[in-house]
Design a protein around this motif. Structure first.
Motif, mmCIF file in Angstrom:
data_model
loop_
_atom_site.group_PDB
_atom_site.id
_atom_site.type_symbol
_atom_site.label_atom_id
_atom_site.label_comp_id
_atom_site.label_asym_id
_atom_site.label_seq_id
_atom_site.Cartn_x
_atom_site.Cartn_y
_atom_site.Cartn_z
ATOM 1 N N ALA A 1 -19.046 41.445 92.690
ATOM 2 C CA ALA A 1 -18.460 42.796 93.011
ATOM 3 C C ALA A 1 -19.041 43.724 91.611
ATOM 4 O O ALA A 1 -19.037 43.353 90.697
ATOM 5 C CB ALA A 1 -17.138 42.690 93.054
ATOM 6 N N THR A 2 -18.779 45.030 92.170
ATOM 7 C CA THR A 2 -18.996 46.241 91.292
ATOM 8 C C THR A 2 -17.935 47.289 91.266
ATOM 9 O O THR A 2 -17.088 47.202 92.321
ATOM 10 C CB THR A 2 -20.282 46.980 91.393
ATOM 11 N N PRO A 3 -17.976 48.013 90.381
ATOM 12 C CA PRO A 3 -16.785 49.061 90.376
ATOM 13 C C PRO A 3 -16.990 50.148 91.504
ATOM 14 O O PRO A 3 -15.920 50.953 91.823
ATOM 15 C CB PRO A 3 -16.724 49.635 89.059
ATOM 16 N N GLU A 4 -18.230 50.083 91.942
ATOM 17 C CA GLU A 4 -18.419 51.139 92.912
ATOM 18 C C GLU A 4 -18.493 50.738 94.228
ATOM 19 O O GLU A 4 -18.658 49.611 94.723
ATOM 20 C CB GLU A 4 -20.015 51.531 92.806
ATOM 21 N N GLU B 1 -35.393 50.092 90.868
ATOM 22 C CA GLU B 1 -35.114 49.221 92.159
ATOM 23 C C GLU B 1 -35.745 48.103 92.112
ATOM 24 O O GLU B 1 -36.994 47.966 91.831
ATOM 25 C CB GLU B 1 -34.962 49.715 93.328
ATOM 26 N N SER B 2 -35.251 46.837 92.757
ATOM 27 C CA SER B 2 -35.971 45.681 93.038
ATOM 28 C C SER B 2 -35.429 45.177 94.256
ATOM 29 O O SER B 2 -34.508 45.349 94.750
ATOM 30 C CB SER B 2 -35.887 44.889 91.702
ATOM 31 N N VAL B 3 -36.538 44.136 94.659
ATOM 32 C CA VAL B 3 -35.845 43.312 96.022
ATOM 33 C C VAL B 3 -35.674 41.773 95.563
ATOM 34 O O VAL B 3 -36.479 41.329 95.013
ATOM 35 C CB VAL B 3 -37.133 43.451 97.075
ATOM 36 N N VAL B 4 -34.457 41.309 95.936
ATOM 37 C CA VAL B 4 -34.487 40.141 95.601
ATOM 38 C C VAL B 4 -34.285 39.224 96.737
ATOM 39 O O VAL B 4 -33.593 39.746 97.885
ATOM 40 C CB VAL B 4 -33.163 39.855 94.591
ATOM 41 N N LEU B 5 -34.318 38.005 96.859
ATOM 42 C CA LEU B 5 -34.267 36.957 97.862
ATOM 43 C C LEU B 5 -32.931 36.142 97.640
ATOM 44 O O LEU B 5 -33.029 35.572 96.413
ATOM 45 C CB LEU B 5 -35.197 36.164 98.284
ATOM 46 N N ILE B 6 -31.809 35.889 98.328
ATOM 47 C CA ILE B 6 -31.035 35.074 98.095
ATOM 48 C C ILE B 6 -30.711 34.168 99.434
ATOM 49 O O ILE B 6 -31.054 34.578 100.462
ATOM 50 C CB ILE B 6 -29.577 35.678 97.677
ATOM 51 N N PRO B 7 -30.341 32.659 99.170
ATOM 52 C CA PRO B 7 -30.237 32.075 100.345
ATOM 53 C C PRO B 7 -29.204 32.763 101.377
ATOM 54 O O PRO B 7 -27.778 33.351 100.999
ATOM 55 C CB PRO B 7 -29.392 30.645 99.788
ATOM 56 N N GLU B 8 -29.089 32.548 102.506
ATOM 57 C CA GLU B 8 -28.444 33.137 103.694
ATOM 58 C C GLU B 8 -26.983 32.500 103.387
ATOM 59 O O GLU B 8 -26.039 33.385 103.625
ATOM 60 C CB GLU B 8 -28.937 32.705 105.000
ATOM 61 N N ASP B 9 -26.806 31.235 103.015
ATOM 62 C CA ASP B 9 -25.474 30.748 102.897
ATOM 63 C C ASP B 9 -24.642 31.479 101.763
ATOM 64 O O ASP B 9 -23.598 31.838 101.971
ATOM 65 C CB ASP B 9 -25.377 29.181 102.468
ATOM 66 N N ILE B 10 -25.069 32.087 100.863
ATOM 67 C CA ILE B 10 -24.576 32.937 99.713
ATOM 68 C C ILE B 10 -24.034 34.080 100.236
ATOM 69 O O ILE B 10 -22.932 34.462 100.015
ATOM 70 C CB ILE B 10 -25.594 33.056 98.507
ATOM 71 N N LEU B 11 -24.783 34.673 101.124
ATOM 72 C CA LEU B 11 -24.428 36.040 101.699
ATOM 73 C C LEU B 11 -23.140 35.710 102.745
ATOM 74 O O LEU B 11 -22.320 36.783 102.709
ATOM 75 C CB LEU B 11 -25.529 36.597 102.472
ATOM 76 N N LYS B 12 -23.374 34.587 103.271
ATOM 77 C CA LYS B 12 -22.422 34.293 104.511
ATOM 78 C C LYS B 12 -20.784 33.981 103.653
ATOM 79 O O LYS B 12 -20.001 34.340 103.986
ATOM 80 C CB LYS B 12 -22.476 33.187 105.299
ATOM 81 N N GLU B 13 -21.139 33.262 102.361
ATOM 82 C CA GLU B 13 -20.080 33.103 101.542
ATOM 83 C C GLU B 13 -19.286 34.381 100.931
ATOM 84 O O GLU B 13 -18.089 34.543 101.141
ATOM 85 C CB GLU B 13 -20.414 32.031 100.327
ATOM 86 N N ALA B 14 -20.063 35.382 100.623
ATOM 87 C CA ALA B 14 -19.599 36.554 99.868
ATOM 88 C C ALA B 14 -18.893 37.375 101.532
ATOM 89 O O ALA B 14 -18.027 37.726 101.135
ATOM 90 C CB ALA B 14 -20.730 37.380 99.775
ATOM 91 N N ARG C 1 -17.295 35.989 103.996
ATOM 92 C CA ARG C 1 -16.009 35.327 103.969
ATOM 93 C C ARG C 1 -15.049 35.810 103.026
ATOM 94 O O ARG C 1 -13.885 36.033 103.138
ATOM 95 C CB ARG C 1 -16.179 33.707 104.118
ATOM 96 N N ALA C 2 -15.695 35.904 101.723
ATOM 97 C CA ALA C 2 -14.789 36.215 100.644
ATOM 98 C C ALA C 2 -14.162 37.564 100.576
ATOM 99 O O ALA C 2 -13.103 37.863 100.392
ATOM 100 C CB ALA C 2 -15.499 35.963 99.363
ATOM 101 N N ARG C 3 -15.013 38.347 101.341
ATOM 102 C CA ARG C 3 -14.653 39.810 101.229
ATOM 103 C C ARG C 3 -13.716 40.014 102.694
ATOM 104 O O ARG C 3 -13.409 41.240 103.113
ATOM 105 C CB ARG C 3 -15.934 40.825 101.422
ATOM 106 N N GLY C 4 -13.462 39.100 103.545
ATOM 107 C CA GLY C 4 -12.977 39.048 104.558
ATOM 108 C C GLY C 4 -13.594 39.645 105.836
ATOM 109 O O GLY C 4 -13.192 40.118 106.797
ATOM 110 N N TRP C 5 -14.847 39.862 105.836
ATOM 111 C CA TRP C 5 -15.712 40.376 106.828
ATOM 112 C C TRP C 5 -16.099 39.219 108.011
ATOM 113 O O TRP C 5 -16.410 39.696 109.122
ATOM 114 C CB TRP C 5 -17.005 40.692 106.292
ATOM 115 N N LEU C 6 -15.787 37.941 107.725
ATOM 116 C CA LEU C 6 -16.000 37.138 108.662
ATOM 117 C C LEU C 6 -14.905 36.267 108.833
ATOM 118 O O LEU C 6 -13.920 36.199 108.232
ATOM 119 C CB LEU C 6 -17.111 36.022 108.464
#
Length: 67
Positions: free
Chosen positions: A25-28, A47-60, A62-67
């Motif tokens: 999370a960020t303050p913005e 700027e940069s582009v990063v790859l992260i596993p899909e399950d990490i995005l899904k976990e995030a 859920r933690a934000r209440g989006w799913l």
């Protein structure tokens, strides 16, 4: 930290280094900081582009209440 971070066990270490991609999370409002893998892709300065596993995005999500 919203999702990811230090791996929970040897079997959980998909990255092989004990510290998996992480979503922070960020303050913005509406902004997330992402720790991930470097990729070769031209981006604007600062700027940069990063790859992260899909399950990490899904976990995030859920933690934000989006799913």
């Amino acid at each position: 930290m919203i999702a990811g971070g230090p791996c929970r066990s040897g079997d959980d270490d998909k990255c092989g280094n004990g510290d998996c991609p992480t979503v922070y999370a960020t303050p913005e409002p509406g902004m997330l900081a992402i720790q991930g893998y470097d990729v070769t892709h031209p981006t604007p300065k600062g700027e940069s582009v990063v790859l992260i596993p899909e399950d990490i995005l899904k976990e995030a999500a859920r933690a934000r209440g989006w799913l």
